[in-house]
Design a protein around this motif. Structure first.
Motif, PDB file in Angstrom:
ATOM      1  N   ILE A 131      55.952  -4.632  30.492  1.00  0.00           N
ATOM      2  CA  ILE A 131      54.822  -4.492  29.568  1.00  0.00           C
ATOM      3  C   ILE A 131      54.122  -3.156  29.796  1.00  0.00           C
ATOM      4  N   GLY A 132      54.129  -2.688  31.046  1.00  0.00           N
ATOM      5  CA  GLY A 132      53.522  -1.403  31.342  1.00  0.00           C
ATOM      6  C   GLY A 132      54.066  -0.831  32.639  1.00  0.00           C
ATOM      7  N   GLY A 133      54.078   0.481  32.731  1.00  0.00           N
ATOM      8  CA  GLY A 133      54.489   1.168  33.941  1.00  0.00           C
ATOM      9  C   GLY A 133      53.327   1.986  34.475  1.00  0.00           C
ATOM     10  N   ALA A 134      53.209   2.053  35.802  1.00  0.00           N
ATOM     11  CA  ALA A 134      52.139   2.808  36.439  1.00  0.00           C
ATOM     12  C   ALA A 134      52.735   3.947  37.257  1.00  0.00           C
ATOM     13  N   PHE A 135      52.195   5.146  37.066  1.00  0.00           N
ATOM     14  CA  PHE A 135      52.634   6.327  37.804  1.00  0.00           C
ATOM     15  C   PHE A 135      51.455   6.927  38.564  1.00  0.00           C
ATOM     16  N   SER A 136      51.771   7.526  39.701  1.00  0.00           N
ATOM     17  CA  SER A 136      50.759   8.218  40.500  1.00  0.00           C
ATOM     18  C   SER A 136      51.058   9.706  40.524  1.00  0.00           C
ATOM     19  N   PHE A 137      49.997  10.511  40.473  1.00  0.00           N
ATOM     20  CA  PHE A 137      50.125  11.962  40.598  1.00  0.00           C
ATOM     21  C   PHE A 137      49.325  12.459  41.805  1.00  0.00           C
ATOM     22  N   GLN A 138      49.228  11.611  42.808  1.00  0.00           N
ATOM     23  CA  GLN A 138      48.581  11.980  44.069  1.00  0.00           C
ATOM     24  C   GLN A 138      49.341  13.141  44.715  1.00  0.00           C
ATOM     25  N   GLU A 139      48.710  13.869  45.604  1.00  0.00           N
ATOM     26  CA  GLU A 139      49.229  15.158  46.051  1.00  0.00           C
ATOM     27  C   GLU A 139      50.607  15.119  46.689  1.00  0.00           C
ATOM     28  N   SER A 140      51.049  13.989  47.233  1.00  0.00           N
ATOM     29  CA  SER A 140      52.375  13.936  47.848  1.00  0.00           C
ATOM     30  C   SER A 140      53.481  13.648  46.832  1.00  0.00           C
ATOM     31  N   LYS A 141      53.098  13.227  45.619  1.00  0.00           N
ATOM     32  CA  LYS A 141      54.084  12.752  44.656  1.00  0.00           C
ATOM     33  C   LYS A 141      54.905  13.894  44.059  1.00  0.00           C
ATOM     34  N   ASN A 142      56.082  13.519  43.531  1.00  0.00           N
ATOM     35  CA  ASN A 142      57.003  14.513  42.957  1.00  0.00           C
ATOM     36  C   ASN A 142      56.383  15.260  41.785  1.00  0.00           C
ATOM     37  N   LEU A 143      55.486  14.615  41.084  1.00  0.00           N
ATOM     38  CA  LEU A 143      54.671  15.257  40.044  1.00  0.00           C
ATOM     39  C   LEU A 143      53.231  14.975  40.429  1.00  0.00           C
ATOM     40  N   ASN A 144      52.442  16.028  40.664  1.00  0.00           N
ATOM     41  CA  ASN A 144      51.128  15.770  41.237  1.00  0.00           C
ATOM     42  C   ASN A 144      50.064  16.729  40.742  1.00  0.00           C
ATOM     43  N   CYS A 145      48.811  16.255  40.859  1.00  0.00           N
ATOM     44  CA  CYS A 145      47.657  17.087  40.527  1.00  0.00           C
ATOM     45  C   CYS A 145      46.528  16.825  41.510  1.00  0.00           C
ATOM     46  N   GLY A 146      46.874  16.412  42.722  1.00  0.00           N
ATOM     47  CA  GLY A 146      45.878  16.065  43.726  1.00  0.00           C
ATOM     48  C   GLY A 146      45.564  14.592  43.679  1.00  0.00           C
ATOM     49  N   GLN A 147      44.958  14.152  42.591  1.00  0.00           N
ATOM     50  CA  GLN A 147      44.734  12.734  42.298  1.00  0.00           C
ATOM     51  C   GLN A 147      44.873  12.546  40.792  1.00  0.00           C
ATOM     52  N   GLY A 148      45.602  11.536  40.403  1.00  0.00           N
ATOM     53  CA  GLY A 148      45.778  11.248  38.987  1.00  0.00           C
ATOM     54  C   GLY A 148      46.790  10.135  38.813  1.00  0.00           C
ATOM     55  N   GLY A 149      46.877   9.620  37.599  1.00  0.00           N
ATOM     56  CA  GLY A 149      47.835   8.563  37.325  1.00  0.00           C
ATOM     57  C   GLY A 149      48.069   8.430  35.836  1.00  0.00           C
ATOM     58  N   ALA A 150      49.001   7.543  35.472  1.00  0.00           N
ATOM     59  CA  ALA A 150      49.304   7.317  34.063  1.00  0.00           C
ATOM     60  C   ALA A 150      49.834   5.911  33.864  1.00  0.00           C
ATOM     61  N   VAL A 151      49.555   5.376  32.687  1.00  0.00           N
ATOM     62  CA  VAL A 151      50.111   4.110  32.225  1.00  0.00           C
ATOM     63  C   VAL A 151      51.072   4.413  31.089  1.00  0.00           C
ATOM     64  N   THR A 152      52.250   3.811  31.121  1.00  0.00           N
ATOM     65  CA  THR A 152      53.210   3.958  30.028  1.00  0.00           C
ATOM     66  C   THR A 152      53.558   2.580  29.472  1.00  0.00           C
ATOM     67  N   THR A 153      53.826   2.538  28.185  1.00  0.00           N
ATOM     68  CA  THR A 153      54.213   1.280  27.546  1.00  0.00           C
ATOM     69  C   THR A 153      54.856   1.590  26.205  1.00  0.00           C
ATOM     70  N   ASN A 154      55.598   0.618  25.693  1.00  0.00           N
ATOM     71  CA  ASN A 154      56.154   0.722  24.347  1.00  0.00           C
ATOM     72  C   ASN A 154      55.412  -0.173  23.363  1.00  0.00           C
ATOM     73  N   ASN A 155      54.342  -0.829  23.819  1.00  0.00           N
ATOM     74  CA  ASN A 155      53.595  -1.796  23.025  1.00  0.00           C
ATOM     75  C   ASN A 155      52.272  -1.163  22.581  1.00  0.00           C
ATOM     76  N   ARG A 156      52.119  -0.950  21.274  1.00  0.00           N
ATOM     77  CA  ARG A 156      50.939  -0.273  20.753  1.00  0.00           C
ATOM     78  C   ARG A 156      49.650  -1.036  21.054  1.00  0.00           C
ATOM     79  N   GLN A 157      49.659  -2.349  20.828  1.00  0.00           N
ATOM     80  CA  GLN A 157      48.442  -3.125  21.055  1.00  0.00           C
ATOM     81  C   GLN A 157      48.080  -3.164  22.534  1.00  0.00           C
ATOM     82  N   PHE A 158      49.096  -3.230  23.387  1.00  0.00           N
ATOM     83  CA  PHE A 158      48.809  -3.212  24.820  1.00  0.00           C
ATOM     84  C   PHE A 158      48.229  -1.858  25.225  1.00  0.00           C
ATOM     85  N   MET A 159      48.753  -0.768  24.668  1.00  0.00           N
ATOM     86  CA  MET A 159      48.185   0.536  24.971  1.00  0.00           C
ATOM     87  C   MET A 159      46.737   0.614  24.499  1.00  0.00           C
TER      88      MET A 159
END
Length: 451
Positions: A221-249
């Protein structure tokens, strides 16, 4: 990938256990340093150069930050801002319909559960072998985290144990793609479908990992990503939610922005909650800059990890973490392998890691027994949880979350390299294997040395 058979492990253990070195064989023309003593015993280091520092930055990040600074629009007050651009580009890269930036990976998980209206009295199933944030996101909603054991060969959640933990109070399954490698998604999604339970993908370490050619974070239903400084894609602190469901987004957008969600959304469920979990322009600008290197860095890690696994598979007592058959790409945020002390004269994992780090290959033992830590064992004494669930339920909960496989893996077996090690060269991978062979050859001396 070549596997080490159980027969080979058991048949060789008695030889190495007596301190007799196994004759090394290799698919590469290496073994340059096997005649020298290990660094821990006074010899020369096998790996003399440093691995890449992290994060990698240049003028791309400088320009992005200056543009944000001078634009005087540091929040998300206007359209077509840096966060919008990142969301569009990241969704496209993953093949997801929607992406929402938030201020951390923890907030991404918290937002997903908020959009699902998970709260007091609900249970969420998650693996024991994960960063504490997975657990925290559940308890922040006053739900009960049901921690289950792992498959010791992959370090991933065991789907059979996940299904066995389902009760009438279970409201979500939350596998973690630990180390950047996909969990057994086919099995987990089938369990979710059969029990009518949403699957939340904790993909915080798994940027660009793939299951059967499709990016993780796009299955549940949803995916969670981290962009904390150690992560492969990072900005110090940050995150994202991904989904294919418009209403859930829409529900996630509302939850992360003070509960601004339309009442007719099926995820509203009669009551709106929310907070301020938004990402700033500064974080988003760095992400846009870091994205320019993401795919090439991922390719380098994958190639190096594949090669390293080939040569480590030749060393008795060393077994790279299993990848499930559906894995078409691991993100390799971590390179994880299993260490068997029987092939190293009974040397403890701690001494092995000390010797390997001394050779110039920095490593760690990874996660510990989360279920035994005070922050977990103290939950039954939390007055809010006692009020919600009762003393007996909380006492029984401690028994439900015991994980014997994790105790063995986290205490004696697991060894990690960080993702920066995999940004080195092919020669670096060979030298890691050489260092381990050297340690194996001198295992008895290293074990007995008073260091």
């Amino acid at each position: 990938m070549k596997k080490i058979s159980r027969r080979l492990f058991l048949g060789s253990a008695s030889i190495v256990g007596t301190g007799m070195a196994l004759k090394p064989t290799s698919i590469w023309a290496g073994n340059r340093s096997l005649d020298s003593k290990p660094a821990l015993l006074g010899g020369e280091k096998t790996i003399t150069k440093s691995f890449p520092r992290w994060p990698i930055v240049d003028t791309t990040e400088e320009k992005a930050l200056l543009d944000a600074l001078r634009g005087s629009r540091w929040g998300r007050r206007v359209k077509d801002n840096a966060a919008d651009n990142f969301e569009n580009n990241y969704a496209k890269l993953l093949g997801a319909n929607h992406c929402l930036t938030v201020n951390s990976g923890t907030s991404a998980l918290f937002t997903i559960m908020g959009a699902l209206n998970i709260g007091p009295g609900d249970e969420v199933i998650l693996p024991v072998y994960t960063f504490i944030a997975t657990y925290n996101a559940v308890v922040l909603h006053n739900a009960l985290p049901i921690i289950v054991d792992i498959d010791p060969e992959s370090f991933q959640i065991d789907p059979k144990k996940m299904e066995a933990a389902i009760t009438k109070e279970t409201k979500a399954l939350m596998p973690v793609h630990i180390g950047g490698s996909p969990a057994d998604l086919d099995s987990i999604l089938e369990i979710g479908n059969r029990h009518n339970l949403p699957v939340i993908e904790d993909a915080c370490q798994a940027h660009l990992a793939e299951w059967k050619g499709k990016k993780v974070g796009t299955f549940g239903i949803g995916g969670a990503f981290s962009f904390q400084e150690s992560k492969n894609l990072n900005c110090g602190q940050g995150g994202a939610v991904t989904t294919n469901n418009r209403q859930f987004m829409d529900a996630c957008v509302g939850f992360h922005h003070q509960g601004s969600i339309l009442q007719d959304n099926p995820y509203a469920q009669g009551g709106i909650r929310g907070g301020n979990l938004r990402m700033t322009e500064f974080q988003a600008s760095i992400l846009n800059a870091q994205m320019t290197r993401l795919e090439q860095q991922a390719k380098t890690r994958s190639e190096n990890a594949t090669y390293l696994s080939r040569i480590l598979n030749e060393i008795p007592g060393i077994a790279p973490a299993k990848l499930y058959p559906g894995t078409t790409n691991s993100a390799y945020h971590l390179y994880m392998f299993r260490y068997d002390s029987n092939y190293f004269a009974g040397m403890s994992r701690a001494r092995f890691m000390e010797a390997l780090s001394a050779e110039g290959a920095p490593c760690s033992g990874g996660y510990g027994q989360m279920e035994k830590t005070p922050r977990i064992t103290s939950l039954p004494n939390n007055r809010h949880y006692i009020k919600i669930y009762g003393e007996k339920t909380m006492k029984d909960w401690l028994e439900r979350i015991q994980c014997p496989q994790n105790a063995k893996v986290s205490g004696e077996i697991a060894v990690w390299f960080s993702q920066t090690v995999l940004l080195g060269s092919k020669t670096d991978m060979e030298q890691i294997a050489e260092a381990i062979r050297k340690i194996q050859k001198y295992a008895q001396e290293i074990k007995e040395a008073k260091i």
